[in-house]
Design a protein around this motif. Structure first.
Motif, PDB file in Angstrom:
ATOM      1  N   GLY A  19       0.946  -1.406   0.120  1.00  0.00           N
ATOM      2  CA  GLY A  19       0.010   0.045  -0.022  1.00  0.00           C
ATOM      3  C   GLY A  19       0.817   1.172   0.041  1.00  0.00           C
ATOM      4  N   ARG A  20       2.174   1.078   0.159  1.00  0.00           N
ATOM      5  CA  ARG A  20       3.020   2.185  -0.012  1.00  0.00           C
ATOM      6  C   ARG A  20       3.542   2.895  -1.016  1.00  0.00           C
ATOM      7  N   ARG A  21       3.724   3.939  -1.589  1.00  0.00           N
ATOM      8  CA  ARG A  21       3.974   4.453  -2.855  1.00  0.00           C
ATOM      9  C   ARG A  21       5.461   4.151  -3.191  1.00  0.00           C
ATOM     10  N   VAL A  22       5.610   3.391  -4.432  1.00  0.00           N
ATOM     11  CA  VAL A  22       7.035   3.142  -4.818  1.00  0.00           C
ATOM     12  C   VAL A  22       7.002   3.594  -6.223  1.00  0.00           C
ATOM     13  N   VAL A  23       8.003   4.189  -6.294  1.00  0.00           N
ATOM     14  CA  VAL A  23       8.332   5.000  -7.951  1.00  0.00           C
ATOM     15  C   VAL A  23       9.529   4.311  -8.412  1.00  0.00           C
ATOM     16  N   VAL A  24       9.174   3.835  -9.939  1.00  0.00           N
ATOM     17  CA  VAL A  24      10.231   3.200 -10.640  1.00  0.00           C
ATOM     18  C   VAL A  24      10.315   3.912 -11.854  1.00  0.00           C
ATOM     19  N   ILE A  25      11.663   4.560 -12.067  1.00  0.00           N
ATOM     20  CA  ILE A  25      12.055   5.291 -13.129  1.00  0.00           C
ATOM     21  C   ILE A  25      12.999   4.437 -14.157  1.00  0.00           C
ATOM     22  N   GLY A  26      12.327   4.401 -15.373  1.00  0.00           N
ATOM     23  CA  GLY A  26      12.640   3.509 -16.314  1.00  0.00           C
ATOM     24  C   GLY A  26      11.995   2.084 -16.617  1.00  0.00           C
ATOM     25  N   GLY A  75      10.077  16.423  -8.491  1.00  0.00           N
ATOM     26  CA  GLY A  75       8.816  16.246  -7.845  1.00  0.00           C
ATOM     27  C   GLY A  75       8.164  14.804  -8.087  1.00  0.00           C
ATOM     28  N   ASP A  76       8.475  13.933  -8.834  1.00  0.00           N
ATOM     29  CA  ASP A  76       8.012  12.771  -9.033  1.00  0.00           C
ATOM     30  C   ASP A  76       8.125  11.615  -7.588  1.00  0.00           C
ATOM     31  N   LEU A  77       9.047  11.995  -7.120  1.00  0.00           N
ATOM     32  CA  LEU A  77       9.179  11.206  -5.699  1.00  0.00           C
ATOM     33  C   LEU A  77       8.418  11.675  -4.514  1.00  0.00           C
ATOM     34  N   ALA A  78       7.660  12.701  -4.642  1.00  0.00           N
ATOM     35  CA  ALA A  78       6.750  13.373  -3.429  1.00  0.00           C
ATOM     36  C   ALA A  78       5.964  11.955  -3.034  1.00  0.00           C
ATOM     37  N   ASN A  93      19.114  10.316 -14.044  1.00  0.00           N
ATOM     38  CA  ASN A  93      19.539   9.358 -12.864  1.00  0.00           C
ATOM     39  C   ASN A  93      19.984  10.114 -11.685  1.00  0.00           C
ATOM     40  N   ALA A  94      21.016  11.030 -12.080  1.00  0.00           N
ATOM     41  CA  ALA A  94      21.640  11.805 -11.035  1.00  0.00           C
ATOM     42  C   ALA A  94      20.395  12.895 -10.430  1.00  0.00           C
ATOM     43  N   ARG A  95      19.703  13.362 -11.247  1.00  0.00           N
ATOM     44  CA  ARG A  95      18.678  14.517 -10.578  1.00  0.00           C
ATOM     45  C   ARG A  95      17.705  13.517  -9.874  1.00  0.00           C
ATOM     46  N   ALA A  96      17.085  12.363 -10.218  1.00  0.00           N
ATOM     47  CA  ALA A  96      16.302  11.616  -9.502  1.00  0.00           C
ATOM     48  C   ALA A  96      17.032  11.092  -8.280  1.00  0.00           C
TER      49      ALA A  96
END
Length: 414
Positions: A19-26, A75-78, A93-96
């Motif tokens: 139930g917790r937010r997880v962000v996958v980039i790529g 802001g994607d990782l909020a 990748n570095a910015r994230a």
């Protein structure tokens, strides 16, 4: 002297992400490998990527993840608890990664482990146990060694060479385990694990006997051998032994050859256990009807040769009123016939098949003690098989294969 890249070891922990937010980039191969475990953990997954592999896209289509089809943006990782960064854009990748540091979000980076705040261990699972391995030393991580250590531990748990006892009250029950055709390596992983956990093993003669030598000294082994033409333990006595030991609170394994439900009386035992209120687990095994011919180089089906195969019991002759086999119909079929328990009846079986349409030159192979060190193959035809069995002193257990597949890829496996 330069400081080691990681002077302190990583702290291992299990994240509860349900139930917790997880962000996958790529959405590439790294995400494809990592997403199933995150989905299984119940995470609320957001994928940020302009494109994705077909497998990742299928996860989004199935509603297992939410896919925002665009590059990473500030802001994607909020509100994220965990982030996996796995793109080919080093700048993004570095910015994230910098955003994750500011928001105190644990971050895994596929392109630069040293810049990450978390590492993904090599993970494996076996019956409720999760094995997670990370190897670190002064020179950094060694993912290949982690994977090798993980594989060794998981395999040990699965095959019973690493004991992992369950420290809980055990529910009395019986596992009907198919041991396969004879080679101890051909028992299933689950079957071998249950053997390692057993208090009592009731074993058939045709089960993989070598496995019994691996059992700890405290395990009681009961011989339920039904030796052809000799002494046997009545089925009722076997049923009673299963029930008695299970009711005494012991973990009982009924070890059978082949598969419990292929001429193995497995359902009779399951029904007796059900009537007694004993929980029963059925563990399928590799049937000798397919595996033994295969071990002797005989495919039971082959393109352009046989599009069907029929497995029959030969323990009673075709003209015996107890036989439930439609032998005349088998004589009219063109496919492969596999006969189990039919060595002493093969003459009558061959005559019946020839009388109902099978040619006398139809190839026949008898594979004795299949998949074991004593395996041997004897070839004949329907016209000659009865005499060949006598001349070659073919004895049970032997699997008999009848049909043109016998001649496919013929070679000596003796």
């Amino acid at each position: 002297m330069a400081e080691p890249a990681h002077p302190h070891p990583a702290y291992p922990v299990g994240l509860r992400l349900s139930g917790r937010r997880v962000v996958v980039i790529g959405g590439g191969q790294v995400a494809q490998r990592r997403l199933p475990a995150l989905i299984a953990a119940g995470a609320d997954i957001v994928l940020v990527s302009p494109a994705a592999t077909p497998s990742v896209e299928a996860m989004a289509t199935a509603g297992e993840i939410r896919w925002e089809r665009r590059p990473y943006a500030e802001g994607d990782l909020a509100d994220a608890w965990y982030v996996l960064i796995a793109t080919s854009d080093s700048g993004a990748n570095a910015r994230a990664s910098a955003e994750a540091e500011r928001t105190r979000t644990w971050c895994v980076r596929s392109d630069d482990a040293d810049a990450a705040t978390a590492w993904t261990p090599a993970t494996g699972r076996s019956e409720g146990v999760t094995v997670a391995v990370m190897t670190t030393d002064v020179h950094g991580r060694d993912p290949r060694r982690s994977a090798a250590v993980r594989d060794a531990i998981v395999e040990g748990l699965r095959d019973g060479t690493i004991a992992a006892p369950h420290h809980r009250t055990r529910t009395p029950g019986v596992a009907l385990v198919g041991g396969g055709p004879g080679d101890p390596d051909l028992i299933t992983v689950r079957g071998r694990r249950l053997l390692a956990e057993a208090d009592v093993v009731i074993a058939d003669r045709l089960g993989p006997r070598d496995l019994l030598d691996e059992l700890p000294p405290h395990v009681e082994v009961i011989d339920a051998a039904k030796i052809p033409y000799g002494r046997y333990m009545a089925q009722e006595a076997i049923n009673n032994a299963l029930i008695e030991h299970a009711k005494a609170g012991r973990a009982v394994v009924r070890l059978k050859g082949g598969d419990p439900f292929v001429f193995g009386r497995g359902m009779e035992e399951a029904e007796a256990l059900a009537d007694a209120g004993i929980p029963c687990t059925v563990v399928p095994g590799i049937s000798s009807s397919i595996s033994v011919p295969g071990a002797a180089g005989i495919p039971v089906t082959h393109r352009g040769v046989a599009h069907e195969f029929t497995v029959v019991s030969g323990h009673v002759a075709p003209d015996d009123e107890r036989s439930l086999v439609d032998w005349p119909a088998l004589g009219r079929l063109r496919g492969t016939i596999v006969v189990l328990m039919g060595v002493d009846k093969i003459g009558a079986i061959a005559r019946t098949l020839m009388a109902n349409g099978r040619g006398p030159d139809t190839p026949v192979a008898l594979v004795q003690e299949g998949t074991t060190a004593a395996q041997r193959r004897v070839d004949a035809t329907l016209a000659t098989v009865a005499a060949t069995v006598t001349a070659e002193d073919v004895r049970p257990p032997a699997v008999i294969v009848i049909g043109d597949v016998v001649s496919v890829g013929r070679r000596d496996h003796g």
